[in-house]
Motif scaffolding. Structure first.
Motif, PDB file in Angstrom:
ATOM      1  N   GLY A  44       0.838  -1.217   0.000  1.00  0.00           N
ATOM      2  CA  GLY A  44       0.000   0.000   0.000  1.00  0.00           C
ATOM      3  C   GLY A  44       0.863   1.254   0.000  1.00  0.00           C
ATOM      4  O   GLY A  44       0.551   2.241  -0.675  1.00  0.00           O
ATOM      5  N   TRP A  45       1.965   1.227   0.734  1.00  0.00           N
ATOM      6  CA  TRP A  45       2.867   2.391   0.778  1.00  0.00           C
ATOM      7  C   TRP A  45       3.463   2.653  -0.611  1.00  0.00           C
ATOM      8  O   TRP A  45       3.613   3.792  -1.041  1.00  0.00           O
ATOM      9  CB  TRP A  45       3.984   2.175   1.808  1.00  0.00           C
ATOM     10  N   GLN A  46       3.818   1.565  -1.318  1.00  0.00           N
ATOM     11  CA  GLN A  46       4.372   1.712  -2.671  1.00  0.00           C
ATOM     12  C   GLN A  46       3.315   2.299  -3.622  1.00  0.00           C
ATOM     13  O   GLN A  46       3.614   3.170  -4.435  1.00  0.00           O
ATOM     14  CB  GLN A  46       4.803   0.326  -3.165  1.00  0.00           C
ATOM     15  N   ILE A  47       2.078   1.823  -3.494  1.00  0.00           N
ATOM     16  CA  ILE A  47       0.995   2.322  -4.360  1.00  0.00           C
ATOM     17  C   ILE A  47       0.738   3.805  -4.057  1.00  0.00           C
ATOM     18  O   ILE A  47       0.577   4.623  -4.966  1.00  0.00           O
ATOM     19  CB  ILE A  47      -0.297   1.485  -4.148  1.00  0.00           C
ATOM     20  N   TYR A  48       0.737   4.146  -2.758  1.00  0.00           N
ATOM     21  CA  TYR A  48       0.533   5.540  -2.339  1.00  0.00           C
ATOM     22  C   TYR A  48       1.582   6.448  -2.982  1.00  0.00           C
ATOM     23  O   TYR A  48       1.274   7.546  -3.459  1.00  0.00           O
ATOM     24  CB  TYR A  48       0.618   5.615  -0.805  1.00  0.00           C
ATOM     25  N   ASP A  49       2.838   5.976  -3.038  1.00  0.00           N
ATOM     26  CA  ASP A  49       3.936   6.801  -3.566  1.00  0.00           C
ATOM     27  C   ASP A  49       3.715   7.185  -5.038  1.00  0.00           C
ATOM     28  O   ASP A  49       4.269   8.174  -5.516  1.00  0.00           O
ATOM     29  CB  ASP A  49       5.281   6.058  -3.426  1.00  0.00           C
TER      30      ASP A  49
END
Ligand code: HEM
Length: 211
Positions: A44-49
């Motif tokens: 999710g953090w990667q997608i948010y970025d």
């Protein structure tokens, strides 16, 4: 025999090794949930970025998936794991009466009393089979947060198919903020939860071995 009676006979039976605190289905679903959550948070953090909502990004060293496409694959795979495993845990939690026995009632006065005792380091952990009022509130809260994160996730994954759900969350953009807020709550819960598990190792042992 009712499911509840079977549960109290077999799951809480005293044996030479001591009473079962967490039956096998709780331990298996708990650890599958923990794995799914960690995969979902990292990806999710990667997608948010790829499209940050705020003025910061997560370091790629702690994010999962290398790039947006890879992270989405991890996120959707772990999503199925979380949803299927979560439904099994919630169904058994209700049918065996575990939720009713372990999480209720929650009395505000006891929550305040136990919270103050915890801050003073005076909260007893003698009987792991009984959750204190703060634990009950946190576990119930994290279950509800689980529903919010799944439903807000569905509304940003398929905003056309789940348009009523998406509008319930105030539209696609607001649903993204809700999804992020639920993730933040889960990460905050995890920090406290894992710290307590380390400080009270016998609780960790019980979640691993059942006793
Ligand atoms: C990965 C690290 C984790 C560790 C080391 C851990 C450890 C534990 C331990 C030791 C217990 C027993 C607590 C007690 O007896 O007071 C427990 C229970 C619980 N944990 Fe975790 N946990 C982890 C992740 C999670 C995650 C990600 C969630 C949910 C988002 C979660 C939700 C729960 C719930 C709801 C219970 C109560 C289960 C029940 O009694 O039905 N845990 N955990």
């Amino acid at each position: 025999m009712t499911i509840e009676a079977a549960a109290s006979n077999s799951l809480l039976a005293d044996t030479a090794a001591g009473p079962v605190i967490h039956p096998r289905w709780v331990r298996v679903t708990h650890w599958i949930n923990a794995l799914a959550m960690l995969l979902l948070i990292g990806s999710g953090w990667q997608i948010y970025d790829a499209a940050p909502l705020f003025g910061f990004e997560f370091s790629h060293h702690i994010a999962l998936g290398e790039w947006l496409g890879g992270a989405l694959l991890w996120h959707f795979a772990a999503m199925w794991l979380l949803v299927i495993n979560g439904l099994v845990y919630v169904a058994l939690g209700i049918l065996t009466g575990r939720f009713r026995r372990k999480l209720f009632p929650i009395r505000p006065r006891e929550v305040v009393g136990d919270f103050v005792a915890a801050l003073r380091g005076r909260l007893a952990h003698d009987d792991l089979a009984v959750y204190n009022a703060v634990q009950k509130l946190l576990y119930l809260g994290i279950l509800l947060t689980g529903f919010v994160i799944v439903l807000s996730g569905l509304s940003i994954w398929k905003p056309v198919q789940f348009q009523h759900l998406t509008s319930f969350f105030g539209g696609y953009n607001t649903a993204r903020y809700v999804h992020f807020a639920a993730m933040t709550a889960i990460v905050a819960f995890l920090v406290v939860h894992v710290t307590i598990a380390v400080l009270v190792p016998k609780s960790l042992r019980a979640m691993l071995t059942g006793r």
